[in-house]
Enzyme design. Structure first.
Site, PDB file in Angstrom:
ATOM      1  N   GLY A  10       0.093  21.345  26.646  1.00  0.00           N
ATOM      2  CA  GLY A  10      -0.459  21.061  25.245  1.00  0.00           C
ATOM      3  C   GLY A  10      -0.036  20.022  24.508  1.00  0.00           C
ATOM      4  O   GLY A  10       0.643  19.125  25.435  1.00  0.00           O
ATOM      5  N   CYS A  11       0.192  20.036  23.311  1.00  0.00           N
ATOM      6  CA  CYS A  11       0.700  18.827  22.720  1.00  0.00           C
ATOM      7  C   CYS A  11       2.039  18.639  22.825  1.00  0.00           C
ATOM      8  O   CYS A  11       2.994  19.560  22.299  1.00  0.00           O
ATOM      9  CB  CYS A  11       0.189  19.087  21.047  1.00  0.00           C
ATOM     10  SG  CYS A  11       0.961  17.548  19.909  1.00  0.00           S
ATOM     11  N   PHE A  12       2.653  17.270  23.034  1.00  0.00           N
ATOM     12  CA  PHE A  12       3.812  17.261  23.148  1.00  0.00           C
ATOM     13  C   PHE A  12       4.777  17.743  22.067  1.00  0.00           C
ATOM     14  O   PHE A  12       6.095  17.790  22.104  1.00  0.00           O
ATOM     15  CB  PHE A  12       4.350  15.907  23.997  1.00  0.00           C
ATOM     16  CG  PHE A  12       3.810  14.803  23.476  1.00  0.00           C
ATOM     17  CD1 PHE A  12       3.405  14.546  22.068  1.00  0.00           C
ATOM     18  CD2 PHE A  12       3.740  13.563  24.312  1.00  0.00           C
ATOM     19  CE1 PHE A  12       2.927  13.447  21.669  1.00  0.00           C
ATOM     20  CE2 PHE A  12       3.100  12.298  23.873  1.00  0.00           C
ATOM     21  CZ  PHE A  12       2.849  12.233  22.384  1.00  0.00           C
ATOM     22  N   TRP A  13       4.386  17.491  20.929  1.00  0.00           N
ATOM     23  CA  TRP A  13       4.950  17.802  19.591  1.00  0.00           C
ATOM     24  C   TRP A  13       5.589  19.353  19.557  1.00  0.00           C
ATOM     25  O   TRP A  13       6.701  19.411  19.144  1.00  0.00           O
ATOM     26  CB  TRP A  13       4.108  17.612  18.499  1.00  0.00           C
ATOM     27  CG  TRP A  13       3.811  16.296  18.235  1.00  0.00           C
ATOM     28  CD1 TRP A  13       4.068  14.916  18.731  1.00  0.00           C
ATOM     29  CD2 TRP A  13       2.562  15.785  17.245  1.00  0.00           C
ATOM     30  NE1 TRP A  13       3.359  13.814  18.064  1.00  0.00           N
ATOM     31  CE2 TRP A  13       2.344  14.291  17.460  1.00  0.00           C
ATOM     32  CE3 TRP A  13       1.759  16.456  16.434  1.00  0.00           C
ATOM     33  CZ2 TRP A  13       1.453  13.864  16.618  1.00  0.00           C
ATOM     34  CZ3 TRP A  13       1.020  15.871  15.719  1.00  0.00           C
ATOM     35  CH2 TRP A  13       0.690  14.607  15.786  1.00  0.00           C
ATOM     36  N   TYR A 153      -0.174  20.263  11.273  1.00  0.00           N
ATOM     37  CA  TYR A 153      -0.299  20.444  12.492  1.00  0.00           C
ATOM     38  C   TYR A 153       1.034  21.118  12.970  1.00  0.00           C
ATOM     39  O   TYR A 153       1.051  22.175  13.569  1.00  0.00           O
ATOM     40  CB  TYR A 153      -0.530  19.515  13.546  1.00  0.00           C
ATOM     41  CG  TYR A 153      -0.471  19.913  14.883  1.00  0.00           C
ATOM     42  CD1 TYR A 153      -2.030  20.086  15.292  1.00  0.00           C
ATOM     43  CD2 TYR A 153       0.395  19.846  15.646  1.00  0.00           C
ATOM     44  CE1 TYR A 153      -2.081  20.293  16.768  1.00  0.00           C
ATOM     45  CE2 TYR A 153       0.442  20.194  17.034  1.00  0.00           C
ATOM     46  CZ  TYR A 153      -0.987  20.359  17.691  1.00  0.00           C
ATOM     47  OH  TYR A 153      -0.993  20.649  18.961  1.00  0.00           O
TER      48      TYR A 153
END
Length: 174
Positions: A10-13, A153
């Site tokens: 998913g999102c690397f954050w 987010y």
């Protein structure tokens, strides 16, 4: 000795935020890998046309946190049953993929994926792709959560993932 794993879920954050809270993790670097475009950037990868996944390189000391724990955390902080997405993040850039650097890592990753398949009751879609070039993401994406703790987010998606790691792996959390 430092070990490095490159993982996409998913999102690397979110992966970045969770792994930065783990004892023995010396660095987490957000980047792009698995595609066929040289020197990609965030805007290009977000189009879903580069083949790259948003990934993190996790550098850690196995004498402090075992490799199996790093991998089990990976399968805890994202849903490895979702194909080419995580929640509302949709596209191949958000796929669940492990990027082994060599045969030894591939074997470790396969065992972790098997454990996860059992824990999740089957249906794991996490792929394995040999690690080639890892492109470091722009500075704005490094340690994003710490720089933007009140961003929507982060609050809605990253915080629950960090909390899962804190709850499930308390003995390894800072």
């Amino acid at each position: 000795m430092t070990t490095s794993f490159v993982l996409a879920g998913g999102c690397f954050w979110c992966l970045d935020a969770a792994y930065r809270n783990v004892r023995g993790v010396s660095d987490v670097v957000s980047g792009y890998t698995g595609g066929d475009v040289e020197d990609p950037n965030y805007q290009l990868v977000c189009t879903g046309t580069t083949g790259h996944a948003e990934a993190v390189r996790v550098d850690f000391d196995e004498s402090v946190v075992p490799a199996d724990i790093i991998l089990d955390m990976f399968f805890t902080m994202h849903d490895p049953r979702q194909l080419n997405r995580q929640g509302n993040d949709i596209g191949t850039q958000y796929r669940s993929t492990m990027f082994p650097a060599d045969e030894a890592q591939k074997e470790l990753f396969e065992k972790a994926r098997d454990r996860a398949d059992e824990a999740w009751g089957g249906g794991i879609v996490t792929t394995m792709q040999p690690l080639e070039k890892f492109w470091v993401a722009e500075e704005a994406h490094q340690d994003f959560f710490a720089k933007n703790p009140t961003q929507g987010y982060c609050l809605a998606v990253a915080v629950p993932k960090v909390n899962k790691i804190r709850a499930g792996f308390a003995e390894y959390v800072l």
